[in-house]
Structures are given as structure tokens and as C-alpha cells.
Scaffold this active site. Structure first.
Site, short mmCIF file in Angstrom:
data_model
loop_
_atom_site.label_atom_id
_atom_site.label_comp_id
_atom_site.label_asym_id
_atom_site.label_seq_id
_atom_site.Cartn_x
_atom_site.Cartn_y
_atom_site.Cartn_z
N SER A 99 -2.57 0.05 15.06
CA SER A 99 -3.20 1.32 15.41
C SER A 99 -3.46 1.34 16.91
CB SER A 99 -4.53 1.45 14.67
OG SER A 99 -5.25 2.56 15.15
N TYR B 24 -12.46 -2.43 11.91
CA TYR B 24 -11.07 -1.95 11.91
C TYR B 24 -10.39 -2.29 13.24
CZ TYR B 24 -7.23 1.43 11.40
OH TYR B 24 -5.99 2.04 11.31
N GLY C 90 0.83 -1.22 0.00
CA GLY C 90 0.00 0.00 0.00
C GLY C 90 0.86 1.25 0.00
N ALA C 91 1.86 1.26 -0.87
CA ALA C 91 2.86 2.35 -0.82
C ALA C 91 2.63 3.43 -1.86
CB ALA C 91 4.27 1.76 -0.98
N ASN D 234 1.66 -2.46 5.50
CA ASN D 234 1.01 -1.16 5.69
C ASN D 234 -0.40 -1.10 5.10
OD1 ASN D 234 1.00 2.00 5.88
ND2 ASN D 234 0.63 1.51 3.71
N LYS E 61 -7.23 -4.75 13.85
CA LYS E 61 -5.91 -4.29 14.31
C LYS E 61 -5.51 -4.99 15.62
CE LYS E 61 -4.89 -1.35 10.97
NZ LYS E 61 -3.78 -1.58 10.03
N ARG F 211 0.40 5.78 -1.70
CA ARG F 211 -0.06 7.04 -1.11
C ARG F 211 0.01 6.92 0.41
NH1 ARG F 211 -5.90 6.32 0.10
NH2 ARG F 211 -6.61 4.41 -0.93
N1 LIG Z 1 -3.97 7.56 9.05
C1 LIG Z 1 -3.98 7.23 10.34
O1 LIG Z 1 -4.24 8.07 11.23
C2 LIG Z 1 -3.63 5.85 10.75
C3 LIG Z 1 -3.57 5.56 12.12
C4 LIG Z 1 -3.24 4.28 12.54
C5 LIG Z 1 -2.97 3.31 11.59
N2 LIG Z 1 -3.04 3.59 10.27
C6 LIG Z 1 -2.74 2.52 9.32
O2 LIG Z 1 -1.80 2.96 8.38
C7 LIG Z 1 -1.93 2.18 7.19
C8 LIG Z 1 -1.97 3.13 6.00
O3 LIG Z 1 -3.10 3.94 6.12
P1 LIG Z 1 -3.20 5.42 5.52
O4 LIG Z 1 -3.59 6.29 6.63
O5 LIG Z 1 -1.97 5.73 4.73
O6 LIG Z 1 -4.47 5.23 4.60
P2 LIG Z 1 -4.72 5.46 3.04
O7 LIG Z 1 -4.17 6.75 2.61
O8 LIG Z 1 -6.17 5.16 2.88
O9 LIG Z 1 -3.84 4.32 2.35
C9 LIG Z 1 -4.21 2.97 2.40
C10 LIG Z 1 -3.26 2.21 1.51
O10 LIG Z 1 -3.61 0.81 1.58
C11 LIG Z 1 -3.73 0.34 0.24
N3 LIG Z 1 -4.61 -0.81 0.15
C12 LIG Z 1 -5.90 -0.93 0.56
N4 LIG Z 1 -6.35 -2.16 0.27
C13 LIG Z 1 -5.33 -2.84 -0.33
C14 LIG Z 1 -5.19 -4.13 -0.87
N5 LIG Z 1 -6.18 -5.02 -0.87
N6 LIG Z 1 -3.98 -4.48 -1.39
C15 LIG Z 1 -2.96 -3.60 -1.41
N7 LIG Z 1 -3.04 -2.34 -0.96
C16 LIG Z 1 -4.23 -1.97 -0.42
C17 LIG Z 1 -4.26 1.53 -0.54
O11 LIG Z 1 -4.07 1.32 -1.92
P3 LIG Z 1 -5.12 1.91 -3.02
O12 LIG Z 1 -4.65 3.31 -3.33
O13 LIG Z 1 -4.96 0.96 -4.17
O14 LIG Z 1 -6.49 1.89 -2.40
C18 LIG Z 1 -3.38 2.64 0.05
O15 LIG Z 1 -2.10 2.61 -0.54
C19 LIG Z 1 -3.21 1.36 7.36
O16 LIG Z 1 -2.88 0.05 7.76
C20 LIG Z 1 -3.93 2.08 8.48
O17 LIG Z 1 -4.79 1.23 9.20
C21 LIG Z 1 -3.36 4.84 9.82
#
Ligand SMILES: NC(=O)c1ccc[n+]([C@@H]2O[C@H](COP(=O)([O-])OP(=O)(O)OC[C@H]3O[C@@H](n4cnc5c(N)ncnc54)[C@H](OP(=O)(O)O)[C@@H]3O)[C@@H](O)[C@H]2O)c1
Length: 219
Positions: A127, A143, A10-11, A74, A147, A13
Site C-alpha cells: 500500500s 496496517y 483472499g480472493a 493479497n 505494509k 471478494r
Molecule cells: N482497498 C484499498 O484501497 C487498498 C489499498 C491498498 C492496499 N490494499 C490491499 O489490498 C488487499 C485486499 O484488500 P481489499 O481492499 O480487497 O479488502 P477486503 O475487501 O476487505 O478484502 C480482504 C480480503 O482478505 C481476506 N482475508 C483477511 N484475513 C485473511 C486470512 N487470515 N486468511 C485469508 N484471507 C484473509 C478476506 O477474506 P474474508 O472474506 O474471509 O474476510 C478478503 O478476501 C489487502 O492486502 C489490502 O491491504 C487495499
């Protein structure tokens, strides 16, 4: 020093892109797992819900680099505004398949090579919302359950791989401004700090832990 190879899922974005940048900034060869598109030579097609996609991605990296030293699980999704008693379980199942089984599939694909090399770092992006100790609000149940399960997987893999040179840890990045959390205050680079730290731990570093801001976090 040997140059390491990393795969970040998921790299394309958000936090995954920032983790990939952070690792690349340390001279690591970084493969960016992307579901579609992918303009650079080190973008690799990877849908963590698709076993064949995971196998093909890891095979490609092994063909080109001969190793996967670091895996950052990720890729993740949320079920957003659900409540536990009324949640659509089909949505929860999709979250589970991505956040738990997706990470598990990727780990299974890279662990044999890591064990035979005697070196590996696996970082599961968890998380604070997955901490049982802090689980006092009924939000995002699919979610949160996923997690918490990812934390359990972290402990189990770490126990299995103890003494092999493969360290497995979970990281909470904090509340990070991405498409998942557009109003968050923390920038992606700051959120990437602990995952990058865990991905580059020295030999003998911690394993089976859950960290935020490089400090242990309650399970
Ligand atoms: N943002 C926060 O505050 C926060 C806090 C705690 C934990 N996290 C964790 O951090 C990680 C990244 O989240 P983010 O905040 O960067 O969210 P995001 O911007 O929504 O990015 C999610 C990423 O996961 C990818 N993804 C989703 N489903 C997938 C699949 N089946 N196969 C491969 N890639 C997939 C997406 O790709 P596409 O572009 O193809 O959809 C995107 O690159 C997640 O695990 C999230 O739970 C985030």
C-alpha cells in the site's frame, strides 16, 4: 505457451477477486484462496494465519496441477481508526500475523517448487500507506507498519531468489473501492492492473521493486 497456475489469497471478494479474474482472463489457471465457503472447483480453503491451512492449500494445488507458478499475497486486514501511541497491540498483532507473516508463510510454501522449476512470480499487495517516504500521517498504525514490513520482506525475498527465475515485487493498487475502503474512487479492476502485470512479468523483468500504476513508487 505453457499454461501457468496461480494462487491468489483472499480472493473471495474485493481486490483479490479482481486480480483472480484478471489472471484467469489471461488464460492462467487460478486458485482462489478463500477462508470459508467456496463454490467452484478452484476455490481452495486458505487462512493465511494458519500454517496448516497454508500447507494443505499448497499441497492440494501441487497434487492437482503439479505447480504453483504465481503467488499473489493479497489477503489483508487493517486496524482502522487506531493511533500509534494508544493502539491496541493485540489488534496490531493480528494485522501483523495476517499481512506480514501470512504472506511470508505462503511464500515459504511455494518458493521451493518455484526454485526447482526455475520460474516464479510473487506479488505482495502493499500500500502507498506502507511507504516510509510518504508516512506523514499517524493513521492505521498497525496496517502501515505491516505494509512497510511487507515491503522489507519483498526486498529480502527478491535478494535471496535473484538469479533463480523467481521475481518478487510489491504493488500498491491505489485507493480501491472494496469493503476495506467503501468510499474509494478506483474500481477493483483498475486496482488489479499493476498486480496482474507483476504476476505475469516476462523473464528478466524487475524484481525487488514497489510499483503503483506500473511505475516505481518510493519506499
Ligand atoms: N482497498 C484499498 O484501497 C487498498 C489499498 C491498498 C492496499 N490494499 C490491499 O489490498 C488487499 C485486499 O484488500 P481489499 O481492499 O480487497 O479488502 P477486503 O475487501 O476487505 O478484502 C480482504 C480480503 O482478505 C481476506 N482475508 C483477511 N484475513 C485473511 C486470512 N487470515 N486468511 C485469508 N484471507 C484473509 C478476506 O477474506 P474474508 O472474506 O474471509 O474476510 C478478503 O478476501 C489487502 O492486502 C489490502 O491491504 C487495499
Amino acid at each position: 505457451m505453457e499454461q501457468r497456475t496461480a494462487l491468489v489469497t483472499g480472493a473471495n471478494r474485493g481486490l483479490g477477486a479482481a486480480i483472480a479474474d484478471g489472471l484467469a482472463g489471461q488464460g492462467i489457471r487460478v486458485w482462489r484462496g478463500v477462508r470459508e465457503g467456496g463454490g467452484t472447483a478452484r476455490d481452495v480453503r486458505l487462512d493465511v494465519r494458519d500454517e496448516d491451512s497454508v500447507t494443505a492449500a499448497v499441497r492440494r494445488i501441487l497434487d492437482e496441477d503439479g505447480r504453483v507458478d504465481i503467488l499473489v499475497n493479497n489477503a489483508g486486514i487493517t486496524d482502522g481508526k487506531q493511533a500509534p501511541a494508544t493502539a491496541d497491540l493485540a489488534v496490531a498483532a493480528r494485522v501483523w500475523d495476517t499481512n506480514v507473516l501470512g504472506a511470508w508463510r505462503c511464500a515459504q510454501a511455494v518458493v521451493p517448487g518455484m526454485v526447482s522449476a526455475g520460474y516464479g512470480r510473487i506479488v505482495n499487495i502493499g500500500s502507498t500507506l506502507g511507504s516510509l517516504a510518504l508516512m506523514d500521517r499517524p493513521t492505521e498504525p498497525g496496517y502501515r507498519v505491516s505494509k512497510a514490513a511487507l515491503n522489507a520482506l519483498t526486498r529480502l525475498l527478491a535478494a535471496e531468489l535473484a538469479g533463480t527465475g523467481v521475481l518478487v515485487n510489491a504493488a500498491s493498487p491505489g485507493w480501491v473501492r472494496t469493503d476495506m475502503s467503501p468510499s474509494a474512487t478506483r474500481g477493483p479492476a483498475e486496482g488489479a492492473d499493476t498486480p496482474v502485470w507483476l504476476a505475469t512479468l516476462p523473464d528478466g523483468g524487475p524484481t525487488g521493486g514497489f510499483f503503483r500504476d506500473r511505475e516505481p513508487l518510493a519506499w
